[in-house]
Structure formats: structure tokens, C-alpha cells
Motif scaffolding. Structure first.
Motif, PDB file in Angstrom:
ATOM      1  N   GLY A   2      46.352 -61.105  36.041  1.00 33.04           N
ATOM      2  CA  GLY A   2      45.502 -62.028  36.782  1.00 33.04           C
ATOM      3  C   GLY A   2      45.526 -61.769  38.276  1.00 33.04           C
ATOM      4  O   GLY A   2      46.099 -60.800  38.763  1.00 33.04           O
ATOM      5  N   THR A   3      44.908 -62.675  38.976  1.00 32.99           N
ATOM      6  CA  THR A   3      44.854 -62.603  40.428  1.00 32.99           C
ATOM      7  C   THR A   3      46.196 -63.009  41.017  1.00 32.99           C
ATOM      8  O   THR A   3      46.758 -64.032  40.649  1.00 32.99           O
ATOM      9  CB  THR A   3      43.755 -63.527  40.973  1.00 32.99           C
ATOM     10  OG1 THR A   3      42.511 -63.162  40.378  1.00 32.99           O
ATOM     11  CG2 THR A   3      43.651 -63.429  42.481  1.00 32.99           C
ATOM     12  N   ILE A   4      46.675 -62.199  41.944  1.00 27.67           N
ATOM     13  CA  ILE A   4      47.909 -62.486  42.675  1.00 27.67           C
ATOM     14  C   ILE A   4      47.515 -62.731  44.128  1.00 27.67           C
ATOM     15  O   ILE A   4      46.785 -61.936  44.718  1.00 27.67           O
ATOM     16  CB  ILE A   4      48.883 -61.293  42.609  1.00 27.67           C
ATOM     17  CG1 ILE A   4      49.309 -61.033  41.172  1.00 27.67           C
ATOM     18  CG2 ILE A   4      50.091 -61.524  43.508  1.00 27.67           C
ATOM     19  CD1 ILE A   4      50.034 -59.711  40.985  1.00 27.67           C
ATOM     20  N   VAL A   5      47.987 -63.832  44.701  1.00 29.43           N
ATOM     21  CA  VAL A   5      47.803 -64.086  46.124  1.00 29.43           C
ATOM     22  C   VAL A   5      49.142 -63.856  46.791  1.00 29.43           C
ATOM     23  O   VAL A   5      50.164 -64.389  46.364  1.00 29.43           O
ATOM     24  CB  VAL A   5      47.283 -65.512  46.390  1.00 29.43           C
ATOM     25  CG1 VAL A   5      47.171 -65.770  47.893  1.00 29.43           C
ATOM     26  CG2 VAL A   5      45.926 -65.727  45.714  1.00 29.43           C
ATOM     27  N   ARG A  96      34.228 -65.490  40.790  1.00 32.15           N
ATOM     28  CA  ARG A  96      35.257 -65.284  39.756  1.00 32.15           C
ATOM     29  C   ARG A  96      36.525 -66.090  40.013  1.00 32.15           C
ATOM     30  O   ARG A  96      37.532 -65.890  39.349  1.00 32.15           O
ATOM     31  CB  ARG A  96      35.631 -63.802  39.690  1.00 32.15           C
ATOM     32  CG  ARG A  96      34.529 -62.930  39.121  1.00 32.15           C
ATOM     33  CD  ARG A  96      34.951 -61.495  38.926  1.00 32.15           C
ATOM     34  NE  ARG A  96      36.361 -61.317  38.677  1.00 32.15           N
ATOM     35  CZ  ARG A  96      37.047 -60.224  38.985  1.00 32.15           C
ATOM     36  NH1 ARG A  96      36.459 -59.206  39.567  1.00 32.15           N
ATOM     37  NH2 ARG A  96      38.344 -60.138  38.725  1.00 32.15           N
ATOM     38  N   GLY A  97      36.520 -66.979  40.999  1.00 36.76           N
ATOM     39  CA  GLY A  97      37.687 -67.795  41.280  1.00 36.76           C
ATOM     40  C   GLY A  97      38.621 -67.228  42.335  1.00 36.76           C
ATOM     41  O   GLY A  97      39.679 -67.792  42.586  1.00 36.76           O
ATOM     42  N   ILE A  98      38.235 -66.123  42.960  1.00 37.56           N
ATOM     43  CA  ILE A  98      39.080 -65.507  43.991  1.00 37.56           C
ATOM     44  C   ILE A  98      39.192 -66.445  45.193  1.00 37.56           C
ATOM     45  O   ILE A  98      40.274 -66.660  45.738  1.00 37.56           O
ATOM     46  CB  ILE A  98      38.513 -64.132  44.434  1.00 37.56           C
ATOM     47  CG1 ILE A  98      38.296 -63.202  43.234  1.00 37.56           C
ATOM     48  CG2 ILE A  98      39.393 -63.497  45.504  1.00 37.56           C
ATOM     49  CD1 ILE A  98      39.512 -62.887  42.437  1.00 37.56           C
ATOM     50  N   GLY A  99      38.067 -67.021  45.612  1.00 31.51           N
ATOM     51  CA  GLY A  99      38.078 -67.966  46.728  1.00 31.51           C
ATOM     52  C   GLY A  99      38.948 -69.172  46.438  1.00 31.51           C
ATOM     53  O   GLY A  99      39.681 -69.645  47.313  1.00 31.51           O
ATOM     54  N   MET A 103      42.074 -70.291  48.608  1.00 32.12           N
ATOM     55  CA  MET A 103      42.075 -71.618  49.235  1.00 32.12           C
ATOM     56  C   MET A 103      43.314 -72.413  48.829  1.00 32.12           C
ATOM     57  O   MET A 103      43.961 -73.035  49.672  1.00 32.12           O
ATOM     58  CB  MET A 103      40.813 -72.399  48.860  1.00 32.12           C
ATOM     59  CG  MET A 103      40.761 -73.796  49.482  1.00 32.12           C
ATOM     60  SD  MET A 103      40.534 -73.813  51.274  1.00 32.12           S
ATOM     61  CE  MET A 103      38.744 -73.744  51.339  1.00 32.12           C
ATOM     62  N   GLY A 104      43.670 -72.368  47.548  1.00 32.35           N
ATOM     63  CA  GLY A 104      44.865 -73.079  47.099  1.00 32.35           C
ATOM     64  C   GLY A 104      46.111 -72.604  47.810  1.00 32.35           C
ATOM     65  O   GLY A 104      46.936 -73.404  48.270  1.00 32.35           O
ATOM     66  N   ARG A 131      30.833 -75.973  48.438  1.00 30.48           N
ATOM     67  CA  ARG A 131      31.420 -76.427  47.161  1.00 30.48           C
ATOM     68  C   ARG A 131      32.910 -76.107  47.087  1.00 30.48           C
ATOM     69  O   ARG A 131      33.704 -76.922  46.612  1.00 30.48           O
ATOM     70  CB  ARG A 131      30.679 -75.777  45.980  1.00 30.48           C
ATOM     71  CG  ARG A 131      29.373 -76.432  45.633  1.00 30.48           C
ATOM     72  CD  ARG A 131      28.843 -75.977  44.270  1.00 30.48           C
ATOM     73  NE  ARG A 131      28.788 -74.533  44.128  1.00 30.48           N
ATOM     74  CZ  ARG A 131      27.750 -73.768  44.459  1.00 30.48           C
ATOM     75  NH1 ARG A 131      26.658 -74.310  44.959  1.00 30.48           N
ATOM     76  NH2 ARG A 131      27.785 -72.466  44.284  1.00 30.48           N
ATOM     77  N   LEU A 132      33.295 -74.911  47.539  1.00 23.88           N
ATOM     78  CA  LEU A 132      34.710 -74.532  47.521  1.00 23.88           C
ATOM     79  C   LEU A 132      35.527 -75.498  48.361  1.00 23.88           C
ATOM     80  O   LEU A 132      36.553 -76.009  47.904  1.00 23.88           O
ATOM     81  CB  LEU A 132      34.884 -73.104  48.037  1.00 23.88           C
ATOM     82  CG  LEU A 132      36.330 -72.631  48.211  1.00 23.88           C
ATOM     83  CD1 LEU A 132      37.047 -72.564  46.864  1.00 23.88           C
ATOM     84  CD2 LEU A 132      36.362 -71.281  48.911  1.00 23.88           C
ATOM     85  N   HIS A 133      35.098 -75.760  49.573  1.00 19.96           N
ATOM     86  CA  HIS A 133      35.842 -76.682  50.434  1.00 19.96           C
ATOM     87  C   HIS A 133      35.901 -78.083  49.809  1.00 19.96           C
ATOM     88  O   HIS A 133      36.960 -78.707  49.790  1.00 19.96           O
ATOM     89  CB  HIS A 133      35.217 -76.729  51.827  1.00 19.96           C
ATOM     90  CG  HIS A 133      35.524 -75.533  52.668  1.00 19.96           C
ATOM     91  ND1 HIS A 133      34.914 -74.311  52.478  1.00 19.96           N
ATOM     92  CD2 HIS A 133      36.388 -75.370  53.695  1.00 19.96           C
ATOM     93  CE1 HIS A 133      35.384 -73.449  53.353  1.00 19.96           C
ATOM     94  NE2 HIS A 133      36.292 -74.068  54.104  1.00 19.96           N
ATOM     95  N   ALA A 134      34.785 -78.565  49.305  1.00 24.36           N
ATOM     96  CA  ALA A 134      34.753 -79.899  48.695  1.00 24.36           C
ATOM     97  C   ALA A 134      35.694 -79.988  47.496  1.00 24.36           C
ATOM     98  O   ALA A 134      36.361 -81.005  47.297  1.00 24.36           O
ATOM     99  CB  ALA A 134      33.321 -80.261  48.290  1.00 24.36           C
TER     100      ALA A 134
END
Length: 175
Positions: A2-5, A96-99, A103-104, A131-134
């Protein structure tokens, strides 16, 4: 996998540069019109890190798909508890949920580091960013009409904000 931050390193600067320049050339997410070069993005990265601000990247299978950071909202001392964020995602991976992952992680980092308010300055027509910020609890603050221009049109600046802590600031030393 998965995505790693994770925190960005110097080795991530070329990928950050490519994402940044794509946004400069093809979007109204960044109101600059001149692409950066590797030396410019390296200086930006080093300044952020030296000032204690996070630079995060989202990675999948070794490829950087986006980056996020925050920095000073305004240069005056009274704003020292407020930061302005930036999140950019590689064009071919948007939606794809990267943003959301960035953000999290950025909100968590800002909270841990004692930021009181995070602010996003968004081109008002950027519905995805709004939408992402909200989705992360940011509220509408103000719209400044026609304060920017790019691609031959006026741009409105929307400020969204999120209060991260109700804890009052400690007074500066000696006051």
C-alpha cells in the motif's frame, strides 16, 4: 504493497520537482507560471527542513506519488501558531487516496508539533481540494475574488482552516 507516507529525503527531491512542475505547468493549484529547477527545489527543501517544517512523501513500490508540507502562514510573530499547508499528487495517481494519506499524516504531524491552526489556500474552483480539506474537518474561512491570474483568467482564493487544539499558547519568554 500500500501507500506509505514518510519523511522526505534529499533523494526524493527529483520526484517532488516533477510533481511541482507538472502542477505549475498544467493546473491552477500553484499560481506560479515558471517551473523550478533541481537547485531551486533543493534550496526549498533544505529551507523547510532547517526551519523545522515537515516535508512528507507518499510512496508506493518505491515511487513517490505525492508530497505534503506546511510552513509559515504569514511572517509576523503573532501568526507563529498557524501554518499553511500544501499537498500535491502526481497527475496520473490523483483520485486514488494519495491526497487523503498525505493530509492525514500532515494533520497528525502538525498536531504533534503544536500547530494551533492549519490553513489551506485553495483555488476556489478546485473541487477536489475543497472536498479533501472538508473531509478532514477544515471549514470555509474566506474567499478573496480575483486575487490571482493564470492561464488567461482571474482566480479566486479560498481559505479553509482547521483548529487543531484548544490549548492556549504560552506567552513568549520574558513577557
Amino acid at each position: 504493497m500500500g501507500t506509505i507516507v514518510r519523511s522526505a529525503g534529499r533523494e526524493d527531491i527529483p520526484a517532488i520537482l516533477a510533481i511541482y512542475n507538472d502542477a505549475v505547468l498544467n493546473t491552477t493549484a500553484i499560481w506560479n507560471e515558471t517551473p523550478s529547477d533541481l537547485a531551486g527545489r533543493t534550496a526549498w527543501f533544505e529551507e523547510r527542513v532547517a526551519a523545522g517544517f515537515p516535508v512528507l512523501v507518499a510512496e508506493e513500490d518505491g515511487a513517490v506519488l505525492g508530497y505534503a508540507t506546511y510552513g509559515p502562514f504569514r511572517p509576523h510573530e503573532g501568526y507563529r501558531h498557524t501554518a499553511e499547508l500544501s499537498i500535491y499528487v502526481r497527475a496520473d495517481t490523483r483520485g486514488r487516496g494519495i491526497g487523503k494519506a498525505l493530509m492525514g499524516a500532515l494533520v497528525s504531524t502538525a498536531t504533534e508539533r503544536g500547530v494551533h491552526v492549519l490553513v489551506g489556500g485553495i483555488e476556489a474552483g478546485n473541487e477536489g481540494s475543497v472536498r479533501l480539506h472538508a473531509a478532514f474537518g477544515f471549514e470555509m474561512g474566506a474567499v478573496l475574488p480575483q486575487v490571482g491570474a493564470k492561464f488567461g483568467r482571474w482566480l479566486d482564493l479560498l481559505f479553509m482552516y482547521r483548529v487543531l487544539s484548544d490549548e492556549p499558547p504560552k506567552p513568549p519568554r520574558g513577557r
